[in-house]
Enzyme design. Structure first.
Site, PDB file in Angstrom:
ATOM      1  NE  ARG A  34      71.420   8.469  41.419  1.00  0.00           N
ATOM      2  CZ  ARG A  34      70.684   7.512  40.870  1.00  0.00           C
ATOM      3  NH1 ARG A  34      70.908   6.245  41.169  1.00  0.00           N
ATOM      4  NH2 ARG A  34      69.721   7.800  40.008  1.00  0.00           N
ATOM      5  CG  ASP A  35      75.561   3.440  49.466  1.00  0.00           C
ATOM      6  OD1 ASP A  35      74.977   2.665  50.231  1.00  0.00           O
ATOM      7  OD2 ASP A  35      76.739   3.841  49.665  1.00  0.00           O
ATOM      8  CG  ASN A  96      73.651  -5.360  55.309  1.00  0.00           C
ATOM      9  OD1 ASN A  96      73.619  -6.520  54.906  1.00  0.00           O
ATOM     10  ND2 ASN A  96      74.262  -4.391  54.634  1.00  0.00           N
ATOM     11  CG  HIS A 109      69.799   1.078  55.004  1.00  0.00           C
ATOM     12  ND1 HIS A 109      69.998   1.195  56.358  1.00  0.00           N
ATOM     13  CD2 HIS A 109      70.917   0.466  54.508  1.00  0.00           C
ATOM     14  CE1 HIS A 109      71.186   0.680  56.674  1.00  0.00           C
ATOM     15  NE2 HIS A 109      71.758   0.221  55.565  1.00  0.00           N
TER      16      HIS A 109
END
Ligand code: DGP
Length: 126
Positions: A34-35, A96, A109
């Site tokens: 989880r971020d 990104n 990621h």
């Protein structure tokens, strides 16, 4: 093509067990967690265990087994989080890269975001 990898980045430390994470899924070649700063009800990061900086680095240089494992891990995370089109209402997947992509952590990621309508992909001028 030379992709310099910094093994002191935060996700490398997570992979080495030096800092904790909330794991969603671990496979032979991939880890999903989880971020720390979730931007949607579902916000999971999926990373390969190998030392790849960005998606293009991974796609160009990873082995077939890593690529298959990573791709299937992403599908499994979507299923586990209930955001697939077969059982849920969809998601956004973002990866990104570099300065223009505003990549903060230089280990590949993908962000899996979902659980609410996410709006348009890019803010105007953002
Ligand atoms: P970006 O590199 O800009 O695609 O985003 C990096 C993401 O990583 C950002 O959404 C916040 C998240 N993040 C940063 N540090 C940590 C951490 O120590 N643990 C976790 N779980 N997430 C982190």
């Amino acid at each position: 093509m030379d992709y310099a990898y910094d093994d002191q980045n935060i996700f490398a430390k997570i992979l080495r067990g030096e800092i904790p994470n909330t794991t969603v899924l671990e496979t032979s070649h991939s880890l999903a967690f989880r971020d720390l700063y979730p931007q949607a009800p579902v916000h999971v990061l999926v990373i390969p265990k190998g030392a790849y900086v960005s998606y293009d680095h991974f796609a160009a240089e990873a082995g077939d087994a890593e690529i298959v494992d990573y791709t299937r891990a992403i599908a499994e995370v979507c299923r586990m989080e209930g955001v697939t089109l077969s059982a849920g209402e969809g998601f956004r997947m973002i990866s990104n890269a570099g300065d223009h992509g505003v990549q903060e952590v230089p280990h590949l990621h993908v962000h899996i975001l979902g659980g609410r309508p996410l709006g348009r992909m890019l803010a105007k001028g953002g």
